[in-house]
Design an enzyme around this catalytic site. Structure first.
Site, PDB file in Angstrom:
ATOM      1  N   CYS A  25      -1.611  10.251  -1.775  1.00 34.72           N
ATOM      2  CA  CYS A  25      -3.058  10.317  -1.565  1.00 34.72           C
ATOM      3  C   CYS A  25      -3.356  10.678  -0.105  1.00 34.72           C
ATOM      4  CB  CYS A  25      -3.672   8.973  -1.940  1.00 34.72           C
ATOM      5  SG  CYS A  25      -5.380   8.742  -1.432  1.00 34.72           S
ATOM      6  N   CYS A  28      -5.685   8.360   1.831  1.00 32.56           N
ATOM      7  CA  CYS A  28      -4.972   7.096   2.065  1.00 32.56           C
ATOM      8  C   CYS A  28      -4.075   7.220   3.291  1.00 32.56           C
ATOM      9  CB  CYS A  28      -4.106   6.733   0.855  1.00 32.56           C
ATOM     10  SG  CYS A  28      -4.996   6.482  -0.686  1.00 32.56           S
TER      11      CYS A  28
END
Length: 102
Positions: A25, A28
């Site tokens: 991600c 993230c």
């Protein structure tokens, strides 16, 4: 981690900031340096936890969310913040300061 284990792990801490992330991600990963730094600089204020979503799919399902990053914050075991998506360091710190001061 089960839902019961999850809630047991936060219940004894006054303020807990939890980041559900995944290695794949991109948003993230952008948040990782800020979270790592804050875990050190704010250690007397908040307990910061990063949970790998790929390793805890059952917990995500039990908590009823699918998107990453996903932020949860608990004060004295009570949910005080849920946030879906990227959060800047300034916004994370502001949310923690606000929760800590209440």
């Amino acid at each position: 981690m089960s839902k019961n284990e999850f809630f047991a792990s936060i219940k004894d801490k006054p303020l807990v900031f939890i980041d559900f992330y995944a290695p794949w991600c991109a948003p993230c990963q952008v948040m990782v340096p800020a979270l790592d730094s804050m875990a050190i600089s704010m250690k007397d204020t908040v307990h910061i936890v990063k949970i790998n979503a790929d390793e805890n799919l059952g917990l995500m399902k039990e908590l009823n969310f699918n998107n990453l990053p996903y932020i949860l914050m608990f004060k004295n075991g009570n949910s005080i913040l849920t946030h879906d998506g990227f959060m800047s360091r300034n916004d994370m710190e502001a949310a923690i300061r606000k929760a800590y001061s209440k």
